[in-house]
Design an enzyme around this catalytic site. Structure first.
Site, short mmCIF file in Angstrom:
data_model
loop_
_atom_site.label_atom_id
_atom_site.label_comp_id
_atom_site.label_asym_id
_atom_site.label_seq_id
_atom_site.Cartn_x
_atom_site.Cartn_y
_atom_site.Cartn_z
N HIS A 19 0.89 -1.24 -0.09
CA HIS A 19 -0.02 0.04 0.16
C HIS A 19 0.85 1.17 -0.07
O HIS A 19 1.17 1.79 1.17
CB HIS A 19 -1.03 0.03 1.33
CG HIS A 19 -2.00 1.17 1.26
ND1 HIS A 19 -3.11 0.78 1.90
CD2 HIS A 19 -1.97 2.53 0.60
CE1 HIS A 19 -4.05 1.98 1.69
NE2 HIS A 19 -3.26 2.97 0.96
N HIS A 21 1.30 4.62 -2.55
CA HIS A 21 0.98 5.34 -4.04
C HIS A 21 2.26 6.19 -4.62
O HIS A 21 2.71 6.93 -3.77
CB HIS A 21 0.03 6.62 -3.80
CG HIS A 21 -1.21 5.88 -3.01
ND1 HIS A 21 -2.41 5.50 -3.92
CD2 HIS A 21 -1.74 5.46 -1.84
CE1 HIS A 21 -3.49 4.84 -3.08
NE2 HIS A 21 -2.91 5.03 -1.67
N HIS A 211 -9.49 0.67 -1.36
CA HIS A 211 -9.50 1.45 -0.12
C HIS A 211 -10.93 1.55 0.61
O HIS A 211 -11.73 2.03 -0.03
CB HIS A 211 -9.14 2.74 -0.50
CG HIS A 211 -7.59 2.74 -0.93
ND1 HIS A 211 -7.17 2.18 -1.71
CD2 HIS A 211 -6.58 3.72 -0.44
CE1 HIS A 211 -5.72 2.43 -1.83
NE2 HIS A 211 -5.44 3.37 -0.92
N GLU A 214 -11.30 3.00 5.93
CA GLU A 214 -10.27 4.15 6.55
C GLU A 214 -11.18 5.15 7.11
O GLU A 214 -10.95 5.43 8.50
CB GLU A 214 -9.43 4.77 5.48
CG GLU A 214 -8.51 5.86 5.89
CD GLU A 214 -7.68 6.65 4.67
OE1 GLU A 214 -6.71 7.19 4.90
OE2 GLU A 214 -8.25 6.34 3.71
N ASP A 292 1.86 4.19 2.76
CA ASP A 292 0.76 5.06 2.13
C ASP A 292 1.37 6.07 1.10
O ASP A 292 1.60 5.76 -0.10
CB ASP A 292 0.01 5.47 3.14
CG ASP A 292 -1.48 5.76 2.48
OD1 ASP A 292 -1.71 5.73 1.31
OD2 ASP A 292 -2.31 6.36 3.28
N ASP A 293 1.49 7.21 1.76
CA ASP A 293 2.16 8.27 0.98
C ASP A 293 3.29 9.03 1.71
O ASP A 293 3.30 9.97 2.40
CB ASP A 293 1.04 9.37 0.78
CG ASP A 293 -0.17 8.90 0.02
OD1 ASP A 293 -0.10 8.55 -1.29
OD2 ASP A 293 -1.15 8.89 0.73
#
Length: 352
Positions: A19, A21, A211, A214, A292-293
């Site tokens: 996961h 991006h 997703h 969340e 994630d980011d």
């Protein structure tokens, strides 16, 4: 980094990242560099864009997912050519490998770029060049790519994106390992995307994810499993609110791709201790830990492992369960999984 007695063990563990991006790995320095190279004007009315330093400082003050997404989509604007996507992807892979990421399954958002006039072929060419270069430079690394449709765009746009991808043959030739969905979750019930996922499955795309859980309730996770036929849930921490769902996830070995620091930074939870890490472990729910980011949160996968350890004081046995689940939940060949499991066993022998 943590001061826990297992810190070196956490570093040594072979990691799988499911996961991340790729657009979320653009550092403030690279963003400014590519903006200058490509003649892109960054927002003049936002003081965050004075320098990389001021931009990083603004990243530390996200108030919500939507606040983060505002800056996230500005970052897209500097990515124009094949070389831009190559340098972005290689930068991430080199950093991830330094933290013992040996298998990476990378999300990317075609619609965010094709809507700006950047072709899908430009995107995937840059990603593939970086993958080939990284797998030469980092011999223990394997890399896969997963396109995501964006929920904040019209559903019809997602249909068009999937149709274009299917026409390339990239799902069947291995260029793409699966298909996913990201962006704002609230008021985007899985039923809105059933036809898209049905079309992907009918075309032979076996690895489907989305997703959910969340921001949205556990019911969104449950409905994504039943309506979309996904084999994995990205985030999914709110699954812990439903005991029946927890049992279902454990029984079906459905993997959650948790992103602990992301959840804290974007105010999904107040603190790391609120995440249901122990609950999932005790229930036998398979999950991986991911970044994630990372460029926007200042934390990559190692920092996430350390944050979890500091919050929960897990044992070597707990981490073995997490690591084995992450490997066997990866969308790579069984032979590749066996290689990764061998790497894991070698580390575990040292820490027995």
């Amino acid at each position: 980094m943590c001061n826990d007695k297992l810190h070196q063990f956490l570093h040594d563990l072979p990691k799988c990242e499911h996961h991340v991006h790729i657009e979320g790995t653009i550092s403030a320095e690279l963003l400014f560099s590519l903006a200058s190279k490509n003649g892109i004007s960054l927002p003049a009315d936002d003081s965050a864009f004075v320098s990389p330093t001021t931009l990083r400082a603004r990243y530390k003050r996200f108030t919500s997912l939507d606040d983060f997404l505002h800056y996230y989509f500005i970052g897209f604007s500097v990515l124009l050519g094949v070389s831009d996507f190559e340098v972005l992807t290689y930068d991430y892979l080199s950093r991830a490998y330094s933290q013992k990421v040996y298998h990476a399954e990378i999300f990317f958002d075609p619609q965010a770029h094709t809507s700006r006039g950047v072709t899908y072929q430009t995107i995937i060419s840059g990603l593939n060049v970086a993958k080939q270069r990284a797998e030469r430079d980092f011999p223990k690394l394997s890399v896969e790519f997963i396109p995501c449709l964006l929920r904040h765009l019209p559903v019809a746009s997602g249909h068009r994106m999937l149709t274009e991808l299917l026409e390339t043959g990239h799902f069947s030739d291995g260029t793409l390992v699966g298909f996913g969905m990201s962006s704002t979750e609230l008021e985007r019930h899985p039923s809105l995307y059933k036809d898209i996922y049905d079309a992907a499955r009918a075309a032979g795309v076996a690895n489907l994810t989305a997703h959910y859980g969340e921001e949205g309730p556990s019911d969104y996770v449950k409905d994504a499993l039943s309506l979309l036929g996904v084999r994995r849930i990205d985030h999914g921490q709110r699954s812990a609110e439903d005991e029946e769902l927890i049992a279902q996830l454990a029984e079906t070995s459905t993997m959650l791709t948790l992103c602990p620091i992301s959840n804290v930074v974007l105010k999904g939870v107040e603190s790391m201790q609120e995440l249901p890490i122990r609950k999932f472990l005790e229930a036998g729910v398979k999950f991986s830990i991911n970044s994630d980011d990372p460029a926007y949160f200042g934390c990559y996968i190692q920092e996430n492992y350390c944050a979890v350890q500091e919050a929960f004081g897990l044992s070597v046995g707990d981490w073995e369960k997490i690591a084995r689940g992450a490997i066997t939940g990866s969308w790579c060949s069984r032979a590749r999984q066996e290689q990764l499991l061998k790497e894991l066993d070698e580390v575990l022998q040292q820490w027995a």
